[in-house]
Motif scaffolding. Structure first.
Motif, PDB file in Angstrom:
ATOM      1  N   PHE A  60      29.086  27.116 -37.274  1.00 30.67           N
ATOM      2  CA  PHE A  60      29.637  27.144 -35.920  1.00 30.67           C
ATOM      3  C   PHE A  60      30.486  25.904 -35.711  1.00 30.67           C
ATOM      4  N   ALA A  61      31.554  26.055 -34.958  1.00 28.31           N
ATOM      5  CA  ALA A  61      32.380  24.928 -34.534  1.00 28.31           C
ATOM      6  C   ALA A  61      32.756  25.163 -33.078  1.00 28.31           C
ATOM      7  N   ASN A  62      32.612  24.118 -32.256  1.00 24.61           N
ATOM      8  CA  ASN A  62      32.973  24.307 -30.847  1.00 24.61           C
ATOM      9  C   ASN A  62      34.486  24.191 -30.665  1.00 24.61           C
ATOM     10  N   GLU A  63      34.948  24.513 -29.486  1.00 25.89           N
ATOM     11  CA  GLU A  63      36.390  24.568 -29.215  1.00 25.89           C
ATOM     12  C   GLU A  63      37.081  23.209 -29.314  1.00 25.89           C
ATOM     13  N   HIS A  64      36.338  22.128 -29.170  1.00 16.50           N
ATOM     14  CA  HIS A  64      36.935  20.789 -29.236  1.00 16.50           C
ATOM     15  C   HIS A  64      37.275  20.384 -30.668  1.00 16.50           C
ATOM     16  N   ILE A  65      36.791  21.120 -31.643  1.00 22.14           N
ATOM     17  CA  ILE A  65      37.029  20.770 -33.044  1.00 22.14           C
ATOM     18  C   ILE A  65      38.516  20.827 -33.389  1.00 22.14           C
ATOM     19  N   SER A  66      39.261  21.655 -32.691  1.00 18.58           N
ATOM     20  CA  SER A  66      40.697  21.777 -33.004  1.00 18.58           C
ATOM     21  C   SER A  66      41.449  20.475 -32.726  1.00 18.58           C
ATOM     22  N   ALA A  67      41.018  19.712 -31.754  1.00 18.70           N
ATOM     23  CA  ALA A  67      41.671  18.437 -31.447  1.00 18.70           C
ATOM     24  C   ALA A  67      41.478  17.428 -32.578  1.00 18.70           C
ATOM     25  N   VAL A  68      40.397  17.570 -33.322  1.00 16.23           N
ATOM     26  CA  VAL A  68      40.083  16.644 -34.404  1.00 16.23           C
ATOM     27  C   VAL A  68      40.610  17.157 -35.738  1.00 16.23           C
ATOM     28  N   SER A  69      40.468  18.449 -35.956  1.00 13.58           N
ATOM     29  CA  SER A  69      40.787  19.006 -37.274  1.00 13.58           C
ATOM     30  C   SER A  69      42.150  19.681 -37.358  1.00 13.58           C
ATOM     31  N   GLY A  70      42.671  20.122 -36.220  1.00 17.33           N
ATOM     32  CA  GLY A  70      43.911  20.880 -36.229  1.00 17.33           C
ATOM     33  C   GLY A  70      43.701  22.363 -36.481  1.00 17.33           C
ATOM     34  N   PHE A  71      42.453  22.776 -36.683  1.00 15.89           N
ATOM     35  CA  PHE A  71      42.110  24.181 -36.917  1.00 15.89           C
ATOM     36  C   PHE A  71      41.411  24.762 -35.698  1.00 15.89           C
ATOM     37  N   GLN A  72      41.636  26.030 -35.437  1.00 19.20           N
ATOM     38  CA  GLN A  72      40.919  26.708 -34.361  1.00 19.20           C
ATOM     39  C   GLN A  72      39.461  26.895 -34.778  1.00 19.20           C
ATOM     40  N   ALA A  73      38.552  26.738 -33.844  1.00 15.51           N
ATOM     41  CA  ALA A  73      37.122  26.858 -34.132  1.00 15.51           C
ATOM     42  C   ALA A  73      36.795  28.190 -34.777  1.00 15.51           C
ATOM     43  N   SER A  74      37.397  29.255 -34.276  1.00 14.66           N
ATOM     44  CA  SER A  74      37.082  30.587 -34.806  1.00 14.66           C
ATOM     45  C   SER A  74      37.502  30.741 -36.265  1.00 14.66           C
ATOM     46  N   SER A  75      38.499  29.976 -36.707  1.00 15.67           N
ATOM     47  CA  SER A  75      38.940  30.086 -38.097  1.00 15.67           C
ATOM     48  C   SER A  75      38.048  29.282 -39.049  1.00 15.67           C
ATOM     49  N   LEU A  76      37.237  28.371 -38.519  1.00 17.03           N
ATOM     50  CA  LEU A  76      36.371  27.544 -39.351  1.00 17.03           C
ATOM     51  C   LEU A  76      35.041  28.218 -39.665  1.00 17.03           C
ATOM     52  N   SER A  77      34.482  28.892 -38.689  1.00 22.36           N
ATOM     53  CA  SER A  77      33.154  29.495 -38.861  1.00 22.36           C
ATOM     54  C   SER A  77      33.158  30.483 -40.018  1.00 22.36           C
ATOM     55  N   GLY A  78      32.140  30.356 -40.866  1.00 25.22           N
ATOM     56  CA  GLY A  78      32.001  31.239 -42.014  1.00 25.22           C
ATOM     57  C   GLY A  78      32.633  30.700 -43.280  1.00 25.22           C
ATOM     58  N   LYS A  79      33.384  29.617 -43.176  1.00 22.97           N
ATOM     59  CA  LYS A  79      34.026  29.031 -44.359  1.00 22.97           C
ATOM     60  C   LYS A  79      33.190  27.857 -44.858  1.00 22.97           C
ATOM     61  N   ASN A  80      33.409  27.495 -46.096  1.00 18.36           N
ATOM     62  CA  ASN A  80      32.742  26.335 -46.669  1.00 18.36           C
ATOM     63  C   ASN A  80      33.638  25.126 -46.489  1.00 18.36           C
ATOM     64  N   ILE A  81      33.028  23.963 -46.286  1.00 16.95           N
ATOM     65  CA  ILE A  81      33.818  22.749 -46.070  1.00 16.95           C
ATOM     66  C   ILE A  81      34.670  22.409 -47.279  1.00 16.95           C
ATOM     67  N   SER A  82      34.292  22.892 -48.459  1.00 20.04           N
ATOM     68  CA  SER A  82      35.100  22.634 -49.657  1.00 20.04           C
ATOM     69  C   SER A  82      36.483  23.280 -49.553  1.00 20.04           C
ATOM     70  N   THR A  83      36.604  24.312 -48.718  1.00 24.55           N
ATOM     71  CA  THR A  83      37.896  24.954 -48.458  1.00 24.55           C
ATOM     72  C   THR A  83      38.900  23.930 -47.936  1.00 24.55           C
ATOM     73  N   TYR A  84      38.395  22.922 -47.245  1.00 24.77           N
ATOM     74  CA  TYR A  84      39.238  21.906 -46.628  1.00 24.77           C
ATOM     75  C   TYR A  84      39.195  20.591 -47.405  1.00 24.77           C
ATOM     76  N   GLY A  85      38.702  20.650 -48.639  1.00 24.51           N
ATOM     77  CA  GLY A  85      38.652  19.465 -49.478  1.00 24.51           C
ATOM     78  C   GLY A  85      37.562  18.486 -49.099  1.00 24.51           C
ATOM     79  N   LEU A  86      36.541  18.954 -48.408  1.00 25.52           N
ATOM     80  CA  LEU A  86      35.455  18.089 -47.958  1.00 25.52           C
ATOM     81  C   LEU A  86      34.182  18.363 -48.741  1.00 25.52           C
ATOM     82  N   THR A  87      33.318  17.368 -48.798  1.00 27.15           N
ATOM     83  CA  THR A  87      32.001  17.500 -49.400  1.00 27.15           C
ATOM     84  C   THR A  87      30.952  17.158 -48.351  1.00 27.15           C
ATOM     85  N   LEU A  88      29.697  17.437 -48.660  1.00 27.21           N
ATOM     86  CA  LEU A  88      28.627  17.050 -47.734  1.00 27.21           C
ATOM     87  C   LEU A  88      28.574  15.532 -47.579  1.00 27.21           C
TER      88      LEU A  88
END
Length: 91
Positions: free
Chosen positions: A44-72
């Motif tokens: 889940f990602a709330n609507e404010h995440i777009s201001a930080v990430s540049g991605f819409q919250a709805s497009s983030l949910s269900g994806k793995n953070i590795s998609t964005y070059g991130l690790t745990l």
């Protein structure tokens, strides 16, 4: 507070009802917040995440953070920083 919040959620019982309650709480926060499981899946990602990430919250949910070059480890480091913008825009 971010560390305590993350720790509380990461150790909570992952029933559907609890996840719905957590998502409802995160949606109400006035700051960017997301829920990531131990495999790095964005639950889940709330609507404010777009201001930080540049991605819409709805497009983030269900994806793995590795998609964005991130690790745990990146996410854990984020909790130690005052601003998450550096994490997303620094790549």
């Amino acid at each position: 507070m971010a560390n305590k919040l993350f720790s509380f959620f990461s150790h909570s019982d992952n029933t559907s009802e609890n996840l719905d309650q957590i998502k409802s709480f995160l949606q109400l926060l006035p700051v960017a917040a997301c829920l990531i499981d131990k495999q790095g899946n964005i639950l889940f990602a709330n609507e404010h995440i777009s201001a930080v990430s540049g991605f819409q919250a709805s497009s983030l949910s269900g994806k793995n953070i590795s998609t964005y070059g991130l690790t745990l480890a990146d996410v854990e480091n984020l909790l130690q920083k005052k601003s998450s913008k550096k994490l997303f825009y620094g790549r």
